[in-house]
Design a protein around this motif. Structure first.
Motif, PDB file in Angstrom:
ATOM      1  N   VAL A 380       0.845  -1.212   0.000  1.00 43.23           N
ATOM      2  CA  VAL A 380       0.000   0.000   0.000  1.00 43.23           C
ATOM      3  C   VAL A 380       0.876   1.256   0.000  1.00 43.23           C
ATOM      4  N   LEU A 381       1.949   1.224   0.788  1.00 39.76           N
ATOM      5  CA  LEU A 381       2.841   2.398   0.830  1.00 39.76           C
ATOM      6  C   LEU A 381       3.488   2.638  -0.537  1.00 39.76           C
ATOM      7  N   VAL A 382       3.824   1.546  -1.231  1.00 38.88           N
ATOM      8  CA  VAL A 382       4.414   1.689  -2.576  1.00 38.88           C
ATOM      9  C   VAL A 382       3.372   2.302  -3.524  1.00 38.88           C
ATOM     10  N   ILE A 383       2.116   1.811  -3.435  1.00 40.17           N
ATOM     11  CA  ILE A 383       1.053   2.354  -4.301  1.00 40.17           C
ATOM     12  C   ILE A 383       0.890   3.855  -4.037  1.00 40.17           C
ATOM     13  N   VAL A 384       0.828   4.215  -2.747  1.00 38.45           N
ATOM     14  CA  VAL A 384       0.662   5.629  -2.384  1.00 38.45           C
ATOM     15  C   VAL A 384       1.855   6.443  -2.908  1.00 38.45           C
ATOM     16  N   SER A 385       3.052   5.872  -2.743  1.00 34.96           N
ATOM     17  CA  SER A 385       4.254   6.584  -3.209  1.00 34.96           C
ATOM     18  C   SER A 385       4.217   6.780  -4.730  1.00 34.96           C
ATOM     19  N   LEU A 386       3.743   5.744  -5.449  1.00 33.38           N
ATOM     20  CA  LEU A 386       3.678   5.853  -6.915  1.00 33.38           C
ATOM     21  C   LEU A 386       2.717   6.971  -7.340  1.00 33.38           C
ATOM     22  N   THR A 387       1.615   7.109  -6.580  1.00 31.64           N
ATOM     23  CA  THR A 387       0.658   8.163  -6.948  1.00 31.64           C
ATOM     24  C   THR A 387       1.263   9.555  -6.737  1.00 31.64           C
ATOM     25  N   CYS A 388       2.329   9.622  -5.943  1.00 29.82           N
ATOM     26  CA  CYS A 388       2.967  10.930  -5.678  1.00 29.82           C
ATOM     27  C   CYS A 388       3.829  11.397  -6.853  1.00 29.82           C
ATOM     28  N   ILE A 389       4.108  10.490  -7.774  1.00 29.95           N
ATOM     29  CA  ILE A 389       4.987  10.875  -8.894  1.00 29.95           C
ATOM     30  C   ILE A 389       4.376  12.060  -9.652  1.00 29.95           C
ATOM     31  N   TYR A 390       3.045  11.985  -9.845  1.00 28.61           N
ATOM     32  CA  TYR A 390       2.371  13.030 -10.624  1.00 28.61           C
ATOM     33  C   TYR A 390       2.538  14.423  -9.994  1.00 28.61           C
ATOM     34  N   PRO A 391       2.139  14.608  -8.715  1.00 32.30           N
ATOM     35  CA  PRO A 391       2.289  15.961  -8.152  1.00 32.30           C
ATOM     36  C   PRO A 391       3.743  16.404  -8.040  1.00 32.30           C
ATOM     37  N   VAL A 392       4.636  15.456  -7.769  1.00 32.67           N
ATOM     38  CA  VAL A 392       6.052  15.830  -7.642  1.00 32.67           C
ATOM     39  C   VAL A 392       6.566  16.367  -8.987  1.00 32.67           C
ATOM     40  N   ARG A 393       6.174  15.689 -10.065  1.00 33.23           N
ATOM     41  CA  ARG A 393       6.562  16.166 -11.413  1.00 33.23           C
ATOM     42  C   ARG A 393       5.977  17.552 -11.691  1.00 33.23           C
ATOM     43  N   ARG A 394       4.692  17.699 -11.289  1.00 33.11           N
ATOM     44  CA  ARG A 394       4.033  18.996 -11.518  1.00 33.11           C
ATOM     45  C   ARG A 394       4.764  20.110 -10.776  1.00 33.11           C
ATOM     46  N   ILE A 395       5.185  19.823  -9.568  1.00 40.44           N
ATOM     47  CA  ILE A 395       5.868  20.855  -8.775  1.00 40.44           C
ATOM     48  C   ILE A 395       7.207  21.209  -9.416  1.00 40.44           C
ATOM     49  N   PHE A 396       7.949  20.208  -9.845  1.00 45.39           N
ATOM     50  CA  PHE A 396       9.263  20.505 -10.429  1.00 45.39           C
ATOM     51  C   PHE A 396       9.143  21.216 -11.776  1.00 45.39           C
ATOM     52  N   LYS A 397       8.004  21.005 -12.455  1.00 48.79           N
ATOM     53  CA  LYS A 397       7.806  21.692 -13.742  1.00 48.79           C
ATOM     54  C   LYS A 397       7.044  23.007 -13.570  1.00 48.79           C
ATOM     55  N   LEU A 398       6.725  23.343 -12.311  1.00 52.61           N
ATOM     56  CA  LEU A 398       5.888  24.514 -12.044  1.00 52.61           C
ATOM     57  C   LEU A 398       6.517  25.811 -12.572  1.00 52.61           C
ATOM     58  N   LYS A 399       5.717  26.582 -13.341  1.00 58.83           N
ATOM     59  CA  LYS A 399       6.143  27.925 -13.740  1.00 58.83           C
ATOM     60  C   LYS A 399       5.426  28.877 -12.806  1.00 58.83           C
ATOM     61  N   VAL A 400       6.196  29.513 -11.936  1.00 57.33           N
ATOM     62  CA  VAL A 400       5.611  30.260 -10.827  1.00 57.33           C
ATOM     63  C   VAL A 400       4.662  31.354 -11.323  1.00 57.33           C
ATOM     64  N   ALA A 401       5.085  32.106 -12.322  1.00 59.66           N
ATOM     65  CA  ALA A 401       4.255  33.215 -12.813  1.00 59.66           C
ATOM     66  C   ALA A 401       2.915  32.697 -13.327  1.00 59.66           C
ATOM     67  N   ASP A 402       2.936  31.578 -14.051  1.00 55.51           N
ATOM     68  CA  ASP A 402       1.681  30.993 -14.559  1.00 55.51           C
ATOM     69  C   ASP A 402       0.826  30.486 -13.407  1.00 55.51           C
ATOM     70  N   ALA A 403       1.479  29.808 -12.449  1.00 58.00           N
ATOM     71  CA  ALA A 403       0.744  29.213 -11.325  1.00 58.00           C
ATOM     72  C   ALA A 403       0.016  30.291 -10.520  1.00 58.00           C
ATOM     73  N   LEU A 404       0.644  31.463 -10.376  1.00 55.24           N
ATOM     74  CA  LEU A 404       0.035  32.543  -9.586  1.00 55.24           C
ATOM     75  C   LEU A 404      -1.243  33.077 -10.224  1.00 55.24           C
ATOM     76  N   HIS A 405      -1.391  32.863 -11.506  1.00 51.69           N
ATOM     77  CA  HIS A 405      -2.594  33.371 -12.188  1.00 51.69           C
ATOM     78  C   HIS A 405      -3.604  32.278 -12.490  1.00 51.69           C
ATOM     79  N   LYS A 406      -3.425  31.100 -11.875  1.00 46.95           N
ATOM     80  CA  LYS A 406      -4.400  30.020 -12.038  1.00 46.95           C
ATOM     81  C   LYS A 406      -5.657  30.357 -11.258  1.00 46.95           C
TER      82      LYS A 406
END
Lengths: 406, 228
Positions: A380-406
């Motif tokens: 279960v912990l591995v499954i939960v960890s795998l689901t974290c890949i998506y938000p972690v990728r989103r954060i590292f690709k985050l463009k701050v200026a764009d994110a502020l205007h979401k």
């Protein structure tokens, strides 16, 4: 405000969603543990029955005996082999046996039998043979009489007090012949055993087969059956591999093992499907949570939090949700598993009859072992960890200026 | 002495298809203690300018020197660290962290900076008192009015002792009384503590208070007027 506290507060900002996600994890781990507990309990119970009814946990034979169970493949039971076995701390009891086929005859009836020469006390300690006596008395050490199974006795028409004639081929082709008084009749629920077994003292059998000091198998029971793999490996390393074979019960009872494996595989597939469904559910939550908070991520990074730290907090949030579901799931499953381990489920109907016909009590205890609980928790912990890949990728690709205007 | 110098700054969107110049060769400088409004119609490049000054977006060309550092040459991690130590932000939509109290929001940056707890508590209280929210330190944003939230945002922006504060339309979501109150606080901080404020705004009240007004149109400076 520590990272953990921030993560904890974040997960409770949408209580309903967090509770639903945790509940799905709770249900998954709860069901998985109960299903695995049933499977392993069933497996262990059957294994123990097989072990206690005859084989022991491990047997030592002359190399090649199990494939060709001939008296000429017997082995000398000497002090060095006994010393090796005794030196292993996990070995509990040992039962030396000399087994081979013979022809039995009483009055006008004859029938092939399996003749088992054994130590009556050790045999009783392993298989509780004395409890199966239905007429006469149990075999005493040194006594020159025999125990006959009920089905065989019925076929031959003999009872306790009669004398049975045995004929056969002994060690190295020597003729074997003798007549033995029947001290008792034993009943085996299994028809296969009930129609063919004859027990006598080991020394009597060795004399009958002209196989002085020889045995065909040395059965061992273990103090901790869970350590069977390590114990078998240790014994294999100790004995002369060129002369002896060390076999676990599941290597000898291949058909039973395969049947159990098929049943276990079915259960594992069900659990895998369950985990997949839960995994997608958790992933859905993660996607919603990430999309809802994109602007907030932008603010946090803009004021100076490194993306790696933000990603870590998000992973922490998911782990906290996962742990909430996991801890409650395990906490609910444990007492149930413990209760049914101590108070096995009574099986009824045709399945119960099938159990009884094989001499097995129609009970199904649940297992409670750390290894399968931990492996499911880890899954279960591995499954939960795998689901974290998506938000972690989103954060590292985050463009701050764009994110502020979401 | 200039704390910010912008040289030939440009930002082009859709460079490969139909290029749109949000900023087009802007040269500008800001001194310590300025109270400046950047004004102009929608799409003139005000927000883009502030994003560039704050290191929130990367320019297509030109340089931005802040206290001698060319921030256009910094890597992502360095830029985040630079922002934390040098720049304060006040956003149009307040953008406080909803799960943190007013006090926690203000001390958040100081925590990132590694300021010890005693100093953090002292400064947080001072800042919240200076924006008139000494009584609301343990209140979460959803229990504060828009004006109060924006004042917490100002306190948060000041917490890291930045070289300047960038405020993107800070009064846009406030009623007139709250906007007036906020402007008074920022003006006081500027006057008494020599804190540099740079606003992008449409609000005439902000423009009226500003001592320098830079007007942008189509990504270019069309006027730069200093009062007094």
């Amino acid at each position: 405000m520590g990272d953990l506290r921030l993560a904890w507060r974040n997960i409770w900002r949408n209580k309903r969603r967090t509770l639903l996600t945790a509940a799905s994890i709770f249900l998954a781990i709860f069901l998985a543990l109960i299903v695995r507990s049933l499977q392993i309990g069933w497996f262990d119970n059957l294994a123990e029955i097989v072990v206690q009814s005859y084989t022991g946990h491990i047997q030592i034979h002359k190399k090649g005996y199990w494939d060709d169970r001939d008296i000429n493949n017997s082995m000398a039971f000497n002090d060095s082999l006994a010393a090796v076995v005794k030196s292993n701390a996990n070995v509990d009891k040992t039962v030396p046996r000399l087994e081979y086929f013979a022809l039995s005859s009483f009055e006008k009836q004859t029938k092939g039998v399996m003749l088992a020469g054994t130590d009556p006390l050790k045999e009783d300690a392993l298989t509780k043979l004395s409890a199966k006596v239905v007429k006469g008395h149990y075999l005493s050490t040194g006594e020159n009489s025999i125990l006959v199974s009920q089905g065989l006795a019925s076929y031959l028409g003999l009872t306790a007090g009669d004398t049975l004639v045995l004929l056969g081929q002994g060690y190295h082709g020597i003729s074997a012949a003798g007549k033995y008084p029947v001290c008792g009749i034993v009943h085996f629920p299994s028809p296969v055993l009930d129609n063919q077994m004859v027990y006598m003292n080991l020394a009597t059998a060795q004399e009958f087969f002209s196989a002085d000091s020889r045995i065909t198998s040395l059965s061992l029971t273990l103090k901790n059956p869970d350590e069977i793999g390590n114990t078998a490996a240790a014994l294999k390393a100790e004995v002369d591999g060129g002369k002896f074979e060390v076999m676990r019960w599941d290597e000898m009872m291949v058909e039973i093992t395969q049947q159990l494996k098929v049943k276990t595989a079915g259960g594992k597939i069900i659990i895998a499907i369950l985990y997949m469904i839960v995994g997608f559910g958790v992933f859905g939550t993660v996607i919603m949570m990430t999309n809802e908070r994109t602007r907030e991520f932008g603010v946090i990074v803009s004021v100076g939090m490194q993306k790696s730290k933000l990603a870590m907090i998000l992973v922490l949030e998911m782990i906290l949700i996962g742990l909430t579901g996991l801890i409650t799931g395990v906490a609910f499953a444990m007492p149930i598993m413990l209760y049914f381990k101590l108070n096995p489920i009574h099986i009824w109907g045709s399945m119960a009859q099938a159990f009884i016909s094989y001499g097995i009590q129609p009970l199904m205890p649940l297992a409670l072992k750390a290894n399968f609980i931990l492996s499911n928790v880890a899954t279960v912990l591995v499954i939960v960890s795998l689901t974290c890949i998506y938000p972690v990728r989103r954060i590292f690709k985050l463009k701050v200026a764009d994110a502020l205007h979401k | 002495m200039n704390i910010i110098e912008i040289k030939n700054l440009s930002k082009v969107y859709d460079e490969k298809t139909i290029p749109v110049y949000a900023l087009n060769g802007v040269d500008l400088a800001f001194k310590q203690g300025e109270f400046t409004s950047i004004v102009g119609p929608s799409g003139s490049g005000k927000t883009t300018m502030l994003n560039m000054l704050g290191g929130l977006d990367t320019p297509s060309g030109g340089k931005i020197m802040i206290d001698g550092t060319d921030i256009t040459g910094l890597k992502s991690r360095q830029l985040i660290d630079f922002r934390m130590r040098n720049i304060g932000f006040v956003f149009q939509s307040f953008n406080l962290i909803p799960v943190l109290t007013a006090k926690e929001n203000v001390e958040f940056i100081m925590q990132l900076q590694g300021v010890d707890r005693e100093q953090r508590d002292k400064r947080t209280l001072e800042l919240l008192q200076s924006v008139g929210l000494g009584e609301k330190i343990n209140t979460r944003p959803n229990k504060l009015s828009g004006g109060q939230q924006q004042r917490v945002a100002v306190a948060r922006a000041l917490a890291s002792k930045p070289k300047f504060i960038l405020a993107d339309e800070p009064t846009a979501n406030l009623d007139s009384k709250s906007a007036e109150n906020l402007l008074e606080i920022m003006e006081k901080l500027n006057r008494e503590e020599n804190i540099t404020f740079i606003f992008s705004t449409h609000d005439s009240r902000v423009v009226a208070k500003a001592r320098r007004v830079v007007t942008l149109e189509d990504g270019k400076i069309v006027s730069d007027v200093s009062k007094n």
